[in-house]
Every structure is written in C-alpha cells, then in structure tokens.
Design an enzyme around this catalytic site. Sequence first.
Site, PDB file in Angstrom:
ATOM      1  N   HIS A 265       0.818  -1.214   0.000  1.00  0.00           N
ATOM      2  CA  HIS A 265       0.000   0.000   0.000  1.00  0.00           C
ATOM      3  C   HIS A 265       0.855   1.268   0.000  1.00  0.00           C
ATOM      4  CE1 HIS A 265      -3.990   1.478  -0.109  1.00  0.00           C
ATOM      5  NE2 HIS A 265      -4.544   0.507   0.599  1.00  0.00           N
ATOM      6  N   ARG A 266       2.157   1.140   0.217  1.00  0.00           N
ATOM      7  CA  ARG A 266       3.029   2.312   0.086  1.00  0.00           C
ATOM      8  C   ARG A 266       3.233   2.670  -1.376  1.00  0.00           C
ATOM      9  NH1 ARG A 266       8.256   0.060   3.005  1.00  0.00           N
ATOM     10  NH2 ARG A 266       7.698  -1.602   1.529  1.00  0.00           N
TER      11      ARG A 266
END
Length: 465
Positions: free
Chosen positions: A436-437
């Site tokens: 999700h980064r």
Amino acid sequence: MSQEFLLPDLGEGLTEAEVVSWLVAAGDQVDVDQMVVEVESAKSVVSLPCPFPGVVRTVHAAEGATVHSGDPLITIDTEAVGAEPAGSGGGVPASTAPEPVPGTALREDADEGSGAVLVGYGTRPSKHRAVRPTGRFGRKPAPDAVPAAAAATAASGSPGLGTMTALDPTRNSPVVSPLVRRLAADHGFNARHLPGSGPGDVVMRADVTRYIAESGAARADPATSGATPQADPTTPGDRRIPIAGLRKVVAEQMSRSRREIPEATIWMDVDATELLNAKARLQKSTGERFSVVALIARFVVAGLQKFPVLNSSVDTARGEIVQHGRINLGLAAQTPRGLMVPVVPDAGDETLRGLRDKIAGVVDKAADGKFAPETLSGGTFTLNNYGPLGTDGSTPIINFPEAAMLGVGRIMDRPWVVDGELAVRKVVYLSLVFDHRVCDGADPSGFLTYVAGCIEDPMSFLADV
C-alpha cells in the site's frame, strides 16, 4: 604436501552452506576439477570441484553439518600419487614467492584456469608455492589455539584469553572478517566490543567462540547470573527441526515482508470456462501443449505493462519507489527443498510460446529444487499458483522486496449465472496482495480486473498483442 580445500565464496552474500553428501571418502584419489561434495546454500544445491589432485586424507565436515566460507572441507595429500608439489620444478622459491592477496587461502596463477564459476573460487593449477597468509587477514586459527599475543595479554592480567572476557561498548576493536562479525551478531553481541587476541588487537574467531562459551556458561550458572534455568519445553514424542538453510532464508524473508510492508489484499471469482476452451483450441491448431499457468502468466505480463506501478519495489534508504523497466516474473514453486521462487527474466519480451517454454524449464527443475543461484534473484513480480495444492484461495505474503503477488487457486465446477440463467462453469479464485506504500486501490483493482477479463474472454487479449 597436504593442501586444504576450503569452502569457497558462494556469491550472493551467502556465507554458509550445509553438507548434503560426500562424493569421495578418506583414502580416495581425486583429480583436478573432480566433484567431491554437494553443499546446500540458502539459494541452491551445488557440487564443488576439487582444485588440486591427490589422495583424500581427512574429511572435515560430516553430512548435515553447516560450514562457513573459508572453513576446510577436506585435506588432500598432493604427494601421495606422485603429484609435483607446488613451488618445485620451475616454480617461485618460497623466499621470493609473491605475497598472498589478503583474504585468500591460496595464490593461484592468473594465466591458467578450468572455468570454475563460483565467485572468488577457481581450480587453476598453481605454479607458485602454496602460501597460507597469517596475521590480520589470514586464515583463522583453530578455536583452541592461543596466539602468542593473547598469551602475553593473559600473563599481564589484561582482558584476553587468559581471563573472563567482558564486552565493552566503548571498545572498537578491528575484526578479522565479516564471518566473525556475523557469528557474534547471531549470538546477540558486537564483536568489536571484545578485546582482540590477534596482531594489533584484532578480534579473531577464537575470541568470539570463547566469549560465547563463557557467557553461555555464566547464564547457565544461577550462582553467577542470578537467573533461573529454563526448563526444556520438549516432551517425549516431540521433534525439533532446525531452522536452517533454505527454511531459514524463507523465514527471514517472510518475517521481513510482514514487518516492513503494509500489504492489502483484493480478490475476485473468475469464470475460466472460455480460458480452458481457448487452451484446447490452441493446442489442437498448433499441435503443441500450453498450460493454464503459461496463459495466465502471459495475461499477467500484459497487465503489468498496463499497470507498471505493480512492477515496483520500495527503496526505503532513499525514500523512493523504484518502478522497474524489466518484468522479471517470479514463479512460486513447491520443491523437495521447500518453497522457492525461480525467476523468468525479461518475461515482458517473450511471446506466449517463449514464456511457456521458460515456465516448463522451471517446472522441470522444481522436481529436485536444484535451481542455479542466479535464477532465484532479481524478481519484480510473483505469480503463485497454489491450485495444484488443492487450495481455493489464499492471502499470500509478498515476496520481499517486490510490491505485489498474484495468487491463483484451483479451477472448480461451480454454479454461475450466465445471461440470467444458472449454469455450471469452471471458476477460479484470484487474489492480489500489494504494497500500500506503492499504490492505492485503483491500480491493483485495474490490474486484477484486466487479468480476470483475459481469463473470461481470451479473445479480448488479442487487442493488446
């Protein structure tokens, strides 16, 4: 003259290996480049060739033992079969022999070679006298050896091999090699904090092993440590399995992935009926076999070209997302050695036929797990087909440092609505886990929807070919 064959540098940052099997025994005669032992590193199983001829006098490690780079494997008597000792007959006299290169076990002539491929290792016959370096970068002493400098230190009452060793966080001693630093780190302390017994106060392997033995004994003695001995939790019938070799690497990779990557998972049920029909038509028209995995892999490559952010990794040191220009497709494979992820490099440049052939090569090698080390690194995205294991779905752990992984479950007959009517269709479960980064939900959802669309209607893929 006796020569020791040392475990060479295996490359890829690997410093240890497990002896799988010996191909020779004490008393056997060996030739140059003859395979003498199989060792298993965290990457692969390799056979090691002996760099000189002679008769095996000593086998230093038992099967199943762990050895480190620079440790002796076997001792060869090079004179037992009339071999000319190194340094005689036109060689360089001992007094004028060139100084050994720091960190090497033997000096070898640079003009001859046998083509050995291991990093830092060759089987070139030497024209020089075999010289073993001593001092700071030389071969490590035997664990029970006490150097003269250490004896003098002990006699003077200073901290050293003659007294109980103590760690000093303010001390910054030089350490003889990275292997010694690693040994200390594995036991929870910094080797630089020890007093060194080598020349120039260099910390030797003997210093580290002695501290480990002393501190372990102190902890085991309630009178000196004040600690209560811990009971062995093993009960009759229990089996202890060492976390070593490949299992150790997998454990470290999975733990690091869970620790560092904020992952999210999305999934989708997909009607794969038309995929199987297209596969049958393709095989009939070409007379060649095409696996479902090869077809899905080709869809995955096309999807990554449409959504390249998923073909990325995170450089935490620089605070950057590295979007890779090459698609190196990893294929999670269950092998007799455990879970491995061989890589198909430049999968984005392959046709369906080319990708099929490379995947078939991976499947063949998975039978014994003996992948070449270079095939197990450099992946940018992983395809995990766990359907053959009988599993419908999963939330796979990302193969660190990649940013995403697609999981494919088994294809099953399931009820499905087609044109408003209930029908039995071939359905597969897809799950995509992503970092999700690197991205939010839009790109992963677009990628998964695209791959699912290709599976449900393979003809739609032709628009992107």
